[in-house]
Design an enzyme around this catalytic site. Structure first.
Site, PDB file in Angstrom:
ATOM      1  N   LYS A  44       0.813  -1.231   0.000  1.00 38.77           N
ATOM      2  CA  LYS A  44       0.000   0.000   0.000  1.00 38.77           C
ATOM      3  C   LYS A  44       0.837   1.267   0.000  1.00 38.77           C
ATOM      4  O   LYS A  44       0.452   2.281  -0.565  1.00 38.77           O
ATOM      5  CB  LYS A  44      -1.005   0.024   1.163  1.00 38.77           C
ATOM      6  CG  LYS A  44      -0.443  -0.325   2.537  1.00 38.77           C
ATOM      7  CD  LYS A  44      -0.652  -1.775   2.858  1.00 38.77           C
ATOM      8  CE  LYS A  44       0.323  -2.269   3.892  1.00 38.77           C
ATOM      9  NZ  LYS A  44      -0.270  -2.839   5.050  1.00 38.77           N
ATOM     10  N   GLU A  70      -5.067  -5.963  -5.120  1.00 38.67           N
ATOM     11  CA  GLU A  70      -6.213  -6.208  -4.233  1.00 38.67           C
ATOM     12  C   GLU A  70      -5.802  -6.259  -2.762  1.00 38.67           C
ATOM     13  O   GLU A  70      -6.505  -5.760  -1.875  1.00 38.67           O
ATOM     14  CB  GLU A  70      -6.878  -7.529  -4.643  1.00 38.67           C
ATOM     15  CG  GLU A  70      -8.141  -7.854  -3.917  1.00 38.67           C
ATOM     16  CD  GLU A  70      -9.242  -6.849  -4.192  1.00 38.67           C
ATOM     17  OE1 GLU A  70      -9.736  -6.804  -5.313  1.00 38.67           O
ATOM     18  OE2 GLU A  70      -9.599  -6.084  -3.262  1.00 38.67           O
ATOM     19  N   VAL A 124      -5.440  -3.120   0.126  1.00 37.22           N
ATOM     20  CA  VAL A 124      -6.501  -2.508   0.944  1.00 37.22           C
ATOM     21  C   VAL A 124      -7.451  -3.586   1.449  1.00 37.22           C
ATOM     22  O   VAL A 124      -7.962  -4.388   0.677  1.00 37.22           O
ATOM     23  CB  VAL A 124      -7.332  -1.474   0.130  1.00 37.22           C
ATOM     24  CG1 VAL A 124      -8.395  -0.832   1.018  1.00 37.22           C
ATOM     25  CG2 VAL A 124      -6.439  -0.405  -0.469  1.00 37.22           C
ATOM     26  N   GLY A 140      -7.071  -6.293   3.291  1.00 36.68           N
ATOM     27  CA  GLY A 140      -6.673  -7.706   3.415  1.00 36.68           C
ATOM     28  C   GLY A 140      -7.473  -8.596   2.484  1.00 36.68           C
ATOM     29  O   GLY A 140      -7.436  -8.449   1.265  1.00 36.68           O
ATOM     30  N   ASP A 198      -0.806   3.964   7.731  1.00 33.97           N
ATOM     31  CA  ASP A 198      -1.215   2.795   6.937  1.00 33.97           C
ATOM     32  C   ASP A 198      -2.663   2.976   6.455  1.00 33.97           C
ATOM     33  O   ASP A 198      -2.967   2.774   5.270  1.00 33.97           O
ATOM     34  CB  ASP A 198      -1.073   1.529   7.802  1.00 33.97           C
ATOM     35  CG  ASP A 198      -1.484   0.279   7.055  1.00 33.97           C
ATOM     36  OD1 ASP A 198      -0.681  -0.214   6.243  1.00 33.97           O
ATOM     37  OD2 ASP A 198      -2.617  -0.194   7.265  1.00 33.97           O
ATOM     38  N   LYS A 249      -4.289   3.534   2.549  1.00 34.09           N
ATOM     39  CA  LYS A 249      -5.382   2.732   1.983  1.00 34.09           C
ATOM     40  C   LYS A 249      -6.542   3.632   1.558  1.00 34.09           C
ATOM     41  O   LYS A 249      -7.176   3.401   0.529  1.00 34.09           O
ATOM     42  CB  LYS A 249      -5.836   1.691   3.010  1.00 34.09           C
ATOM     43  CG  LYS A 249      -4.754   0.627   3.271  1.00 34.09           C
ATOM     44  CD  LYS A 249      -5.056  -0.182   4.508  1.00 34.09           C
ATOM     45  CE  LYS A 249      -4.024  -1.268   4.756  1.00 34.09           C
ATOM     46  NZ  LYS A 249      -4.148  -1.882   6.083  1.00 34.09           N
TER      47      LYS A 249
HETATM   48  N1  HSE Z   1      -0.543  -3.606   9.139  1.00 30.96           N
HETATM   49  C1  HSE Z   1      -1.699  -3.728   8.309  1.00 30.96           C
HETATM   50  C2  HSE Z   1      -2.929  -3.729   9.204  1.00 30.96           C
HETATM   51  C3  HSE Z   1      -1.607  -5.024   7.537  1.00 30.96           C
HETATM   52  O1  HSE Z   1      -2.781  -3.929  10.410  1.00 30.96           O
HETATM   53  O2  HSE Z   1      -4.030  -3.502   8.720  1.00 30.96           O
HETATM   54  C4  HSE Z   1      -2.627  -5.150   6.446  1.00 30.96           C
HETATM   55  O3  HSE Z   1      -2.515  -4.133   5.493  1.00 30.96           O
END
Ligand code: HSE
Length: 410
Positions: free
Chosen positions: A100, A124, A127, A129, A196, A200
């Protein structure tokens, strides 16, 4: 048959390898197709004794010059991932990535390279998982105008907040649990500081609106400043605190934030717990659509990558070229919202009468004033700019010293 090379054998790389191996019989039976893993790129082959040594390599150029069809980037970080992806595309190899950071930063440029070389770049797993939200937005929903995105987009912080709320365990203990389960980034500050989730949100926004939303355009606040009283006030009121990612598309601008917010424990967002993620799209004509599922971990992420392989294997369909449009960003939510406000006075007890003179635009309710230096109250129907303005005035008059506020979402 397609040959794939996997770059990296950590949580994500090992997950996709296992899923490929487990499903090949089914693939043959169902589609008369087979996925052959030709290489796994690692730094130290001696650390991966569970893998056939003929598959392991430390040499990316060997992969480039091989006849593998698809390169799966599961290393993370910008360098050398950017260089490997770019060169793979230029060698006419399809690329799948879970990265990402890279897609938020360089996605548009890399998609253009893929387009020019007539290959596919799928992402895919970047974003949500295991939730197949990228393909769904790109293909099934592309005819509809997006009005807003509301999401819980980071599994680590959702896991931490859920454990703190439900099991009363400390922030540090909960973070350790998330790291042990393989949810957290290598440097978990990207999770807990909100970056993070912002990456996303930027990816989802650009995909669904075609407009440029850089990560620096997102107002970002992580979960590190939350204290016990924030959690206990939420519990007392029947709310939970969630790290909410939100994009609102106003007529002339985009407004995007990642911030802790209060949501009712029994609401749709309140029921998303632990490493689960959710994405709620408001799509005008067709209304609201919600996607939920595990947002982090070996198999959810591996499953999204596997779906991207099948996409290439079964359709062999290539990129469309869609340059992003620069757009205006507005930094505050427009209109009226409900808020949970915390005010602190370091030097003297808070004078309630003086405080509420500045909040007469909304409907105020005191939620916790057990400590005369620390006031928690809710206010309904106030604009964010008025809220900030009132807090600033209280600070300038020395009525309070410090403050924080949360949007109440549902
Ligand atoms: N570190 C990220 C999370 C992993 O905890 O969502 C998945 O993108």
């Amino acid at each position: 048959m397609k040959s794939v090379a996997i770059l990296g054998h950590g949580t994500v790389g090992s997950g996709v390898y296992e899923i490929i191996e487990q499903n090949n019989k089914y693939m043959l039976k169902t589609y008369d197709e087979f996925i052959n893993v030709s290489h796994i790129l690692v730094r130290n082959p001696e650390n991966h004794k569970d893998i056939k040594s003929s598959l392991l390599t430390t040499d990316f150029d060997a992969i480039l010059s091989s006849d593998c069809d698809i390169v799966i980037e599961a290393m993370g970080g910008i360098h050398p991932a950017y260089d490997y992806i770019r060169r793979s595309l230029e060698h006419r190899k399809h690329v799948i990535t879970a990265n990402k950071d890279l897609i938020a930063e360089h996605g548009s440029e890399l998609l253009e390279i893929a387009y020019n070389y007539n290959v596919t770049l799928n992402y895919e797993a970047a974003v949500g998982g295991g939730i197949p939200v990228i393909k769904t937005i790109r293909e099934s929903l592309s005819a509809h105008r997006l009005n807003s995105i509301t999401g819980i987009l980071n599994g680590t912080t959702n896991y931490i907040l859920s454990k703190m709320h439900e099991e009363n365990i400390s922030y540090d203990e909960a973070l350790k649990g998330a790291q042990e389960a393989g949810f957290a980034e290598m440097d978990p500050s990207a999770d807990v500081l909100g970056f993070d989730a912002a990456r996303k949100l930027s990816i989802l926004t650009q995909l669904s609106t075609g407009k440029q939303l850089k990560v620096k355009d997102v107002l970002i606040e992580g979960i590190t400043n939350l204290d016990d009283k924030d959690i206990s006030t939420a519990r007392k009121l029947g709310y939970k605190i969630k790290l909410i990612s939100k994009l609102i598309r106003y007529e002339h601008c985009l407004h995007a934030f990642v911030k802790p917010a209060y949501v009712r424990s029994t609401s749709q967002l309140g029921l998303i717990n632990n490493e689960y993620n959710t994405v709620v799209l408001d799509l005008g004509q067709i209304g609201q659509m919600t996607f939920s599922g595990k947002g982090a971990g070996k198999f959810p992420t591996g499953s999204a990558i596997y779906g991207d392989i099948l996409d290439i294997l079964l359709n062999d369909k290539h990129q469309t070229k869609k340059p992003l449009v620069p757009t205006k960003i507005c930094h505050y939510a427009q209109g009226y919202n409900d808020w949970l406000v915390r005010l602190y006075s370091l030097n003297h007890p808070i004078d309630l009468e003086k405080v509420f003179k500045f909040f007469n635009q909304g409907n105020v309710q005191i939620e916790d004033f057990t400590d005369p230096h620390d006031l928690a109250f809710t206010i309904q129907g106030m604009s964010e700019t008025n809220l900030i303005d009132s807090i600033k005035k209280l600070q300038n008059l020395n009525i309070i010293s410090v403050s924080k506020y949360f949007m109440i979402l549902e």
